[in-house]
Design a protein around this motif. Structure first.
Motif, PDB file in Angstrom:
ATOM      1  N   GLU A 114      15.436  42.998   9.144  1.00 30.67           N
ATOM      2  CA  GLU A 114      15.983  41.763   8.592  1.00 30.67           C
ATOM      3  C   GLU A 114      16.605  40.893   9.675  1.00 30.67           C
ATOM      4  OE1 GLU A 114      16.944  38.935   5.729  1.00 30.67           O
ATOM      5  OE2 GLU A 114      15.685  40.724   5.508  1.00 30.67           O
ATOM      6  N   ALA A 115      17.271  41.533  10.648  1.00 25.54           N
ATOM      7  CA  ALA A 115      17.939  40.799  11.722  1.00 25.54           C
ATOM      8  C   ALA A 115      16.972  40.321  12.796  1.00 25.54           C
ATOM      9  CB  ALA A 115      19.009  41.683  12.363  1.00 25.54           C
ATOM     10  N   GLY A 116      15.756  40.857  12.788  1.00 21.66           N
ATOM     11  CA  GLY A 116      14.784  40.476  13.804  1.00 21.66           C
ATOM     12  C   GLY A 116      15.117  41.011  15.182  1.00 21.66           C
ATOM     13  N   LEU A 117      15.864  42.102  15.223  1.00 18.41           N
ATOM     14  CA  LEU A 117      16.245  42.685  16.515  1.00 18.41           C
ATOM     15  C   LEU A 117      15.036  43.281  17.230  1.00 18.41           C
ATOM     16  CD1 LEU A 117      19.612  44.633  15.958  1.00 18.41           C
ATOM     17  CD2 LEU A 117      19.163  42.924  17.725  1.00 18.41           C
ATOM     18  N   LYS A 118      14.903  42.992  18.504  1.00 20.47           N
ATOM     19  CA  LYS A 118      13.856  43.618  19.300  1.00 20.47           C
ATOM     20  C   LYS A 118      14.252  45.071  19.551  1.00 20.47           C
ATOM     21  CE  LYS A 118      12.530  39.353  21.652  1.00 20.47           C
ATOM     22  NZ  LYS A 118      12.407  38.649  22.955  1.00 20.47           N
ATOM     23  N   THR A 119      13.325  45.979  19.322  1.00 12.69           N
ATOM     24  CA  THR A 119      13.631  47.399  19.490  1.00 12.69           C
ATOM     25  C   THR A 119      12.817  48.004  20.621  1.00 12.69           C
ATOM     26  OG1 THR A 119      11.960  48.033  17.859  1.00 12.69           O
ATOM     27  CG2 THR A 119      14.208  47.689  17.046  1.00 12.69           C
ATOM     28  N   ILE A 120      13.442  48.964  21.305  1.00 12.26           N
ATOM     29  CA  ILE A 120      12.741  49.725  22.333  1.00 12.26           C
ATOM     30  C   ILE A 120      12.845  51.195  21.958  1.00 12.26           C
ATOM     31  CG2 ILE A 120      12.540  50.238  24.786  1.00 12.26           C
ATOM     32  CD1 ILE A 120      14.097  47.710  25.382  1.00 12.26           C
ATOM     33  N   PRO A 121      11.759  51.812  21.483  1.00 15.14           N
ATOM     34  CA  PRO A 121      11.797  53.238  21.129  1.00 15.14           C
ATOM     35  C   PRO A 121      12.160  54.078  22.348  1.00 15.14           C
ATOM     36  CG  PRO A 121       9.784  52.187  20.324  1.00 15.14           C
ATOM     37  CD  PRO A 121      10.420  51.222  21.271  1.00 15.14           C
ATOM     38  N   THR A 122      13.226  54.858  22.236  1.00 10.72           N
ATOM     39  CA  THR A 122      13.786  55.564  23.386  1.00 10.72           C
ATOM     40  C   THR A 122      13.990  57.040  23.082  1.00 10.72           C
ATOM     41  OG1 THR A 122      14.948  53.536  24.049  1.00 10.72           O
ATOM     42  CG2 THR A 122      15.700  55.611  25.031  1.00 10.72           C
ATOM     43  N   ALA A 123      13.399  57.897  23.905  1.00 10.88           N
ATOM     44  CA  ALA A 123      13.610  59.346  23.795  1.00 10.88           C
ATOM     45  C   ALA A 123      14.898  59.700  24.523  1.00 10.88           C
ATOM     46  CB  ALA A 123      12.426  60.093  24.408  1.00 10.88           C
ATOM     47  N   TYR A 124      15.879  60.158  23.766  1.00 13.52           N
ATOM     48  CA  TYR A 124      17.216  60.421  24.297  1.00 13.52           C
ATOM     49  C   TYR A 124      17.378  61.918  24.533  1.00 13.52           C
ATOM     50  CZ  TYR A 124      22.345  59.736  24.522  1.00 13.52           C
ATOM     51  OH  TYR A 124      23.661  59.681  24.898  1.00 13.52           O
ATOM     52  N   LEU A 125      17.651  62.302  25.781  1.00 16.56           N
ATOM     53  CA  LEU A 125      17.801  63.707  26.153  1.00 16.56           C
ATOM     54  C   LEU A 125      19.207  63.941  26.673  1.00 16.56           C
ATOM     55  CD1 LEU A 125      14.644  63.102  26.423  1.00 16.56           C
ATOM     56  CD2 LEU A 125      14.610  64.996  28.044  1.00 16.56           C
TER      57      LEU A 125
END
Length: 252
Positions: A114-125
């Motif tokens: 809804e906010a139109g936020l750009k997302t970056i899929p991130t693998a968090y270790l």
């Protein structure tokens, strides 16, 4: 704007992590000005708890005083704001708690869309930084041992194969030990996406060591709450490692 995070081997970058709970607004402006002068590439905003209600105000303050992109580094699904430039859409792939693998992400997804936020899929270790971190405690996650690069490599590879665009190696805020250069090097040699490294960085020497090990993006935060003047030294160290990396090699 945020595409610079997604370009491996282009140049090494520096991000300043700001925890709204630990960074009073009155000193935040000073840090932002320092970041501008140090040519910082990104601000990350977020924390494990956020007991104070100043998350959005923190983002507004940064954007008022800087053109550096602001990305949300969320500790949970409530740490969201349409005023940010983007969001590290984290999945804690080193843990086995479904709430942080996918649960919080499901809750956040409708707002993000809804906010139109750009997302970056991130693998968090999470990597063992020598003591129990807040993130480890909250998420009930056992960190990957710092001397087990094979586990980190396998986990990072799984993240990449699942479609993640970034690998984030995190020792935890205020960690006693940084992520070991050997582990960073092993992960970097086995994945084709950018590697972010943060946690426990207290000096320019450590920053340069991490960059030389292969980190594409270095994140510094906790130490700046008490010693903001270190930011320029760390920035110079990151850029020195970047310049060294860019030098042509000669054989024979």
């Amino acid at each position: 704007m945020i595409n610079g995070l997604l370009t491996p081997n282009k140049r090494q970058q520096l991000a300043v992590l700001i925890d709204p709970d630990k960074q009073p607004i009155e000193s935040l402006v000073q840090l932002v000005v320092l970041a501008n002068n140090a040519k910082v590439d990104f601000f990350f905003v977020g924390g494990s708890l956020l007991l104070e209600n100043r998350f959005e105000h923190t983002i507004e303050t940064i954007k008022k005083h800087s053109e550096i992109p602001v990305l949300i580094f969320p500790g949970n699904s409530y740490q969201l704001s349409a005023k940010a430039d983007g969001l590290l859409f984290l999945s804690l792939v080193s843990g086995r708690n479904p709430e942080y693998l996918i649960g919080q992400q499901v809750i956040a997804a409708p707002f993000v869309k809804e906010a139109g936020l750009k997302t970056i899929p991130t693998a968090y270790l999470l990597i063992d930084g020598g003591r129990i971190s807040t993130t480890s405690y909250i998420t009930q996650t056992v960190p990957i041992p710092n001397d087990k690069p094979d586990i980190a490599v396998a986990t990072a590879l799984a993240g990449e194969m699942l479609g993640m665009k970034l690998i984030y190696l995190e020792a935890g805020s205020g960690a006693l030990n940084i992520v070991s250069p050997g582990l960073i090097k092993a992960v970097k040699q086995n994945v084709s996406i950018p590697v972010i490294v943060g946690g426990g960085i207290r000096s320019a020497e450590q920053a340069e060591e991490i960059c030389r090990a292969g980190a594409d993006i270095l994140v510094v935060g906790n130490v700046l709450e008490k010693e903001p003047e270190l930011l320029m030294e760390i920035s110079l160290a990151v850029h020195a490692a970047e310049a060294e990396k860019a030098k042509p090699t000669h054989e024979g």
